[in-house]
Design a protein around this motif. Structure first.
Motif, PDB file in Angstrom:
ATOM      1  N   LEU A 382       0.826  -1.215   0.000  1.00 34.44           N
ATOM      2  CA  LEU A 382       0.000   0.000   0.000  1.00 34.44           C
ATOM      3  C   LEU A 382       0.852   1.253   0.000  1.00 34.44           C
ATOM      4  CD1 LEU A 382      -2.671   1.486   0.188  1.00 34.44           C
ATOM      5  CD2 LEU A 382      -2.626   1.147   2.668  1.00 34.44           C
ATOM      6  N   ILE A 383       1.868   1.322   0.859  1.00 31.81           N
ATOM      7  CA  ILE A 383       2.686   2.528   0.910  1.00 31.81           C
ATOM      8  C   ILE A 383       3.519   2.677  -0.364  1.00 31.81           C
ATOM      9  CG2 ILE A 383       4.687   1.491   2.074  1.00 31.81           C
ATOM     10  CD1 ILE A 383       4.864   4.078   3.726  1.00 31.81           C
ATOM     11  N   SER A 384       3.874   1.553  -0.991  1.00 28.86           N
ATOM     12  CA  SER A 384       4.603   1.634  -2.268  1.00 28.86           C
ATOM     13  C   SER A 384       3.710   2.182  -3.373  1.00 28.86           C
ATOM     14  CB  SER A 384       5.138   0.249  -2.658  1.00 28.86           C
ATOM     15  OG  SER A 384       6.032  -0.250  -1.681  1.00 28.86           O
ATOM     16  N   GLU A 385       2.429   1.832  -3.342  1.00 29.48           N
ATOM     17  CA  GLU A 385       1.497   2.372  -4.333  1.00 29.48           C
ATOM     18  C   GLU A 385       1.242   3.860  -4.096  1.00 29.48           C
ATOM     19  OE1 GLU A 385      -2.019   0.027  -4.134  1.00 29.48           O
ATOM     20  OE2 GLU A 385      -0.992  -1.856  -4.613  1.00 29.48           O
ATOM     21  N   LEU A 386       1.098   4.250  -2.825  1.00 29.55           N
ATOM     22  CA  LEU A 386       0.849   5.655  -2.520  1.00 29.55           C
ATOM     23  C   LEU A 386       2.035   6.528  -2.902  1.00 29.55           C
ATOM     24  CD1 LEU A 386      -0.850   5.222   0.971  1.00 29.55           C
ATOM     25  CD2 LEU A 386      -1.964   6.058  -1.101  1.00 29.55           C
ATOM     26  N   LEU A 387       3.259   5.987  -2.763  1.00 27.70           N
ATOM     27  CA  LEU A 387       4.468   6.746  -3.073  1.00 27.70           C
ATOM     28  C   LEU A 387       5.038   6.343  -4.429  1.00 27.70           C
ATOM     29  CD1 LEU A 387       6.190   6.802   0.447  1.00 27.70           C
ATOM     30  CD2 LEU A 387       4.799   8.579  -0.642  1.00 27.70           C
ATOM     31  N   ALA A 388       4.173   5.988  -5.353  1.00 26.51           N
ATOM     32  CA  ALA A 388       4.608   5.693  -6.722  1.00 26.51           C
ATOM     33  C   ALA A 388       4.984   6.996  -7.419  1.00 26.51           C
ATOM     34  CB  ALA A 388       3.506   4.980  -7.486  1.00 26.51           C
ATOM     35  N   LEU A 389       6.092   6.979  -8.170  1.00 27.88           N
ATOM     36  CA  LEU A 389       6.508   8.181  -8.892  1.00 27.88           C
ATOM     37  C   LEU A 389       5.483   8.586  -9.937  1.00 27.88           C
ATOM     38  CD1 LEU A 389      10.339   7.469  -9.406  1.00 27.88           C
ATOM     39  CD2 LEU A 389       9.265   9.040  -7.771  1.00 27.88           C
ATOM     40  N   ASN A 390       4.934   7.607 -10.624  1.00 29.47           N
ATOM     41  CA  ASN A 390       3.927   7.897 -11.646  1.00 29.47           C
ATOM     42  C   ASN A 390       2.586   8.200 -10.972  1.00 29.47           C
ATOM     43  OD1 ASN A 390       2.344   8.090 -13.908  1.00 29.47           O
ATOM     44  ND2 ASN A 390       2.525   5.943 -14.504  1.00 29.47           N
ATOM     45  N   PRO A 391       2.044   9.417 -11.131  1.00 26.47           N
ATOM     46  CA  PRO A 391       0.769   9.732 -10.480  1.00 26.47           C
ATOM     47  C   PRO A 391      -0.350   8.773 -10.863  1.00 26.47           C
ATOM     48  CG  PRO A 391       1.792  11.717 -11.389  1.00 26.47           C
ATOM     49  CD  PRO A 391       2.585  10.561 -11.889  1.00 26.47           C
ATOM     50  N   ALA A 392      -0.337   8.264 -12.095  1.00 27.65           N
ATOM     51  CA  ALA A 392      -1.401   7.366 -12.549  1.00 27.65           C
ATOM     52  C   ALA A 392      -1.370   6.028 -11.827  1.00 27.65           C
ATOM     53  CB  ALA A 392      -1.302   7.152 -14.054  1.00 27.65           C
ATOM     54  N   SER A 393      -0.252   5.678 -11.194  1.00 28.08           N
ATOM     55  CA  SER A 393      -0.146   4.399 -10.490  1.00 28.08           C
ATOM     56  C   SER A 393      -0.619   4.478  -9.047  1.00 28.08           C
ATOM     57  CB  SER A 393       1.313   3.918 -10.512  1.00 28.08           C
ATOM     58  OG  SER A 393       1.763   3.713 -11.842  1.00 28.08           O
ATOM     59  N   ARG A 394      -0.856   5.657  -8.549  1.00 25.27           N
ATOM     60  CA  ARG A 394      -1.308   5.795  -7.165  1.00 25.27           C
ATOM     61  C   ARG A 394      -2.787   5.446  -7.061  1.00 25.27           C
ATOM     62  NH1 ARG A 394       1.283  11.694  -7.035  1.00 25.27           N
ATOM     63  NH2 ARG A 394       3.395  11.041  -7.603  1.00 25.27           N
ATOM     64  N   PRO A 395      -3.186   4.826  -5.967  1.00 26.08           N
ATOM     65  CA  PRO A 395      -4.602   4.449  -5.823  1.00 26.08           C
ATOM     66  C   PRO A 395      -5.467   5.667  -5.513  1.00 26.08           C
ATOM     67  CG  PRO A 395      -3.393   3.898  -3.827  1.00 26.08           C
ATOM     68  CD  PRO A 395      -2.363   4.391  -4.819  1.00 26.08           C
ATOM     69  N   THR A 396      -6.740   5.565  -5.827  1.00 18.46           N
ATOM     70  CA  THR A 396      -7.705   6.576  -5.419  1.00 18.46           C
ATOM     71  C   THR A 396      -8.080   6.344  -3.952  1.00 18.46           C
ATOM     72  OG1 THR A 396      -9.596   5.230  -6.091  1.00 18.46           O
ATOM     73  CG2 THR A 396      -8.611   6.673  -7.767  1.00 18.46           C
ATOM     74  N   THR A 397      -8.838   7.260  -3.401  1.00 19.27           N
ATOM     75  CA  THR A 397      -9.259   7.092  -2.005  1.00 19.27           C
ATOM     76  C   THR A 397     -10.100   5.831  -1.828  1.00 19.27           C
ATOM     77  OG1 THR A 397     -11.101   8.601  -2.498  1.00 19.27           O
ATOM     78  CG2 THR A 397      -9.163   9.543  -1.441  1.00 19.27           C
ATOM     79  N   LYS A 398     -10.984   5.550  -2.776  1.00 18.96           N
ATOM     80  CA  LYS A 398     -11.833   4.365  -2.667  1.00 18.96           C
ATOM     81  C   LYS A 398     -11.008   3.088  -2.774  1.00 18.96           C
ATOM     82  CE  LYS A 398     -16.292   6.268  -4.087  1.00 18.96           C
ATOM     83  NZ  LYS A 398     -15.912   7.635  -3.716  1.00 18.96           N
ATOM     84  N   GLN A 399     -10.024   3.060  -3.672  1.00 16.70           N
ATOM     85  CA  GLN A 399      -9.151   1.898  -3.784  1.00 16.70           C
ATOM     86  C   GLN A 399      -8.329   1.724  -2.514  1.00 16.70           C
ATOM     87  OE1 GLN A 399      -7.065   3.000  -7.347  1.00 16.70           O
ATOM     88  NE2 GLN A 399      -8.489   1.924  -8.699  1.00 16.70           N
ATOM     89  N   CYS A 400      -7.912   2.827  -1.936  1.00 16.57           N
ATOM     90  CA  CYS A 400      -7.132   2.757  -0.694  1.00 16.57           C
ATOM     91  C   CYS A 400      -7.982   2.197   0.446  1.00 16.57           C
ATOM     92  CB  CYS A 400      -6.604   4.150  -0.360  1.00 16.57           C
ATOM     93  SG  CYS A 400      -5.474   4.200   1.053  1.00 16.57           S
ATOM     94  N   LEU A 401      -9.212   2.658   0.569  1.00 15.27           N
ATOM     95  CA  LEU A 401     -10.087   2.180   1.641  1.00 15.27           C
ATOM     96  C   LEU A 401     -10.407   0.691   1.499  1.00 15.27           C
ATOM     97  CD1 LEU A 401     -12.592   5.170   1.819  1.00 15.27           C
ATOM     98  CD2 LEU A 401     -10.873   4.568   3.532  1.00 15.27           C
ATOM     99  N   ALA A 402     -10.398   0.181   0.263  1.00 15.20           N
ATOM    100  CA  ALA A 402     -10.717  -1.233   0.021  1.00 15.20           C
ATOM    101  C   ALA A 402      -9.471  -2.116   0.029  1.00 15.20           C
ATOM    102  CB  ALA A 402     -11.445  -1.372  -1.323  1.00 15.20           C
ATOM    103  N   HIS A 403      -8.311  -1.584   0.382  1.00 18.38           N
ATOM    104  CA  HIS A 403      -7.064  -2.359   0.321  1.00 18.38           C
ATOM    105  C   HIS A 403      -7.061  -3.468   1.372  1.00 18.38           C
ATOM    106  CE1 HIS A 403      -2.701  -3.154   0.141  1.00 18.38           C
ATOM    107  NE2 HIS A 403      -2.757  -2.580  -1.053  1.00 18.38           N
ATOM    108  N   SER A 404      -6.405  -4.557   1.026  1.00 23.29           N
ATOM    109  CA  SER A 404      -6.366  -5.719   1.925  1.00 23.29           C
ATOM    110  C   SER A 404      -5.617  -5.432   3.224  1.00 23.29           C
ATOM    111  CB  SER A 404      -5.699  -6.902   1.203  1.00 23.29           C
ATOM    112  OG  SER A 404      -4.372  -6.561   0.806  1.00 23.29           O
ATOM    113  N   TYR A 405      -4.793  -4.384   3.248  1.00 23.81           N
ATOM    114  CA  TYR A 405      -4.047  -4.047   4.469  1.00 23.81           C
ATOM    115  C   TYR A 405      -4.983  -3.774   5.637  1.00 23.81           C
ATOM    116  CZ  TYR A 405      -1.347  -1.053   7.659  1.00 23.81           C
ATOM    117  OH  TYR A 405      -0.770  -0.488   8.779  1.00 23.81           O
ATOM    118  N   PHE A 406      -6.138  -3.185   5.367  1.00 30.01           N
ATOM    119  CA  PHE A 406      -7.075  -2.833   6.435  1.00 30.01           C
ATOM    120  C   PHE A 406      -7.949  -4.014   6.862  1.00 30.01           C
ATOM    121  CE2 PHE A 406      -6.274   1.173   4.144  1.00 30.01           C
ATOM    122  CZ  PHE A 406      -5.756   1.927   5.193  1.00 30.01           C
ATOM    123  N   ARG A 407      -7.872  -5.127   6.128  1.00 27.63           N
ATOM    124  CA  ARG A 407      -8.700  -6.286   6.459  1.00 27.63           C
ATOM    125  C   ARG A 407      -7.908  -7.426   7.104  1.00 27.63           C
ATOM    126  NH1 ARG A 407     -10.431  -5.154   1.204  1.00 27.63           N
ATOM    127  NH2 ARG A 407      -9.465  -7.064   0.408  1.00 27.63           N
TER     128      ARG A 407
END
Length: 474
Positions: A382-407
């Motif tokens: 999750l933190i690697s996706e959030l800190l991706a250099l390419n802006p298009a590779s970063r998750p949206t808020t909804k994708q972040c909330l549904a990430h397996s890290y929180f489950r």
């Protein structure tokens, strides 16, 4: 003798028969007249229905105007149909009522003297924040005085944006704006907001150990939840950092300080690149992008995530050049596979990328495990996706909330189970944060040269070679 019977009936049977016949004819005429009126009413209703259907099918008026004006619910003039005795409309006629709906009305602001200022809390880029008490109710509030003195154009647009966005952003994880009050001068404009005892930056500075993994998940879910609401309302915050995340003693977190927030569109308009406090600023902004979207907020979320894990800001650059070098030290250098089109950014032309970096894979690389030794694989992803250099590779808020890290275990801790902390804001001025200030409106972006980021030439204004590190690949 019946009252309706003729007094000559017994004497003249023929006269009695004539009178009875006249009564029958009179009753027959009444029934015929009532039937004729009923048919007229039905014909008129059918005609009105046909005209309504024609108007719906031809909104441009091809069917011609209606022959009679339609009576409104509050029209005091009755139509001819309502005045016909015995008609259905006359029987159903009720007193007309005017429906009213509550709306905001223009009015004068209350005076700031309705609040008793208790103590100063801190000074931000766009205002001074104090703790105050409502004289009428006794409630404790936060009173923010907007900085207007140095605004050459009158009321600062940052203050207008903050008021506008806070009035629209009614969410449990966004600080609540109660009202705007005025002082004795036009420059004395105050925002009255709910008071929260802590900010995350002050808590992290005072805590001996970082938050537990379950507590970090609860904090992140609240912050991303509030940010998801802002993005759904087409609002970018543009200055997310731990000092702008307030927390009360019930474990509730709220996003604050909307001085740099603004509405955006799709596609996003051309905007200033000088936004977001330096340590939380996305790489595309540092490289001069003037068209960007909500991805810059998601980069800041990644920096906040790392700070919650380590108790220290993740990327502490001395200036823009040093900040870029620290970002590439963490993520690796950019290339056309992982970040297509980055060379088109204005400040990227001076970057001298090492030749062997082009052989890196185009898949999203994970951040080094050594920086987050206690983070699970899902959390590192999750933190690697959030800190991706390419802006298009970063998750949206909804994708972040549904990430397996929180489950995964440990699950997010209930807010009611959060520990409480002594409030610095309730007793004394908050300790000055050793962090850069947010950019000020009207400040011009500096001319930057990133030629020395990967070593060999002086970088930044400190004269350190390679901005303090040498990049090693492989």
């Amino acid at each position: 003798m019946s009252a309706s019977k003729s007094r000559w009936a017994d004497e003249d049977p023929e006269t009695e028969a004539i009178i009875a016949q006249q009564k029958r004819e009179k009753e027959e005429k009444k029934r015929a007249k009532a039937e004729k009126q009923r048919q007229l009413d039905e014909a008129k209703r059918a005609q009105d229905t046909a005209q309504t259907d024609n108007s719906a099918q031809a909104p441009n008026g091809d069917s011609g105007p209606p022959k009679k004006r339609r009576r409104l619910s509050n029209d005091p003039d009755a139509t001819a149909d309502d005045e016909v005795p015995g008609s259905e409309k006359q029987a159903q006629k009720k007193p007309s009522t005017l429906l009213r709906f509550p709306v905001r009305e223009w009015g004068t602001c209350r005076h700031v003297d309705n609040y008793e200022r208790l103590n100063h809390i801190e000074e931000g880029s766009y205002g001074w924040v104090s703790r105050a008490k409502d004289i009428n109710t006794g409630e404790i509030v936060a009173l923010k005085k907007l900085k207007i003195e140095n605004s050459p154009d009158g009321f600062p647009v940052t203050g207008l944006r903050e008021i506008q966005t806070l009035l629209e952003a009614r969410h449990q994880n966004v600080v609540y704006l109660r009202e705007v009050v005025m002082g004795n001068k036009m420059d004395d404009v105050f925002l009255v907001m709910d008071f929260l005892e802590h900010d995350l930056k002050a808590l992290l500075d005072e805590m001996r150990e970082p938050f537990l993994p379950s507590e970090i998940k609860t904090l992140l879910l609240q912050v991303v939840g509030g940010l998801d609401f802002l993005h759904s309302q087409w609002i970018m915050h543009r200055d997310l950092k731990t000092s702008n995340l307030l927390m009360n003693n019930r474990g509730e977190v709220k996003i604050a300080d909307f001085g740099m927030a603004r509405y955006y569109g799709d596609p996003p308009p051309k905007m200033t690149q000088l936004v977001v406090t330096l340590w939380y600023r996305a790489p595309e902004l540092l490289l001069g992008a003037d068209k960007y979207g909500t991805e810059i907020d998601m980069w800041s979320i990644g920096c906040i995530f790392g700070e919650l894990l380590t108790k220290e800001p993740l990327l502490q650059g001395k200036n823009e050049v040093d900040q870029v070098s620290k970002i590439f030290e963490l993520t690796g250098p950019p290339n056309s596979q992982i970040w297509p089109g980055f060379r088109s950014l204005p400040n990227a032309k001076s970057l001298k990328i090492p030749s062997n970096s082009s052989s890196l894979s185009g898949s999203l690389p994970l951040l080094p495990r050594s920086r987050f030794p206690y983070l699970t694989n899902a959390g590192l992803g999750l933190i690697s996706e959030l800190l991706a250099l390419n802006p298009a590779s970063r998750p949206t808020t909804k994708q972040c909330l549904a990430h397996s890290y929180f489950r995964e275990d440990p699950r997010p801790k209930p807010k009611e189970m959060f520990p409480t902390f002594p409030s610095k804001a309730g007793m004394e001025k908050r300790r000055r944060h050793h962090t850069p200030e947010a950019p000020k409106r009207g400040q011009e972006a500096p001319e930057l040269d990133f030629a020395g980021v990967f070593g060999g030439a002086p970088g930044g204004d400190s004269g350190e070679a390679g901005a303090g590190f040498t990049l090693r690949l492989g």
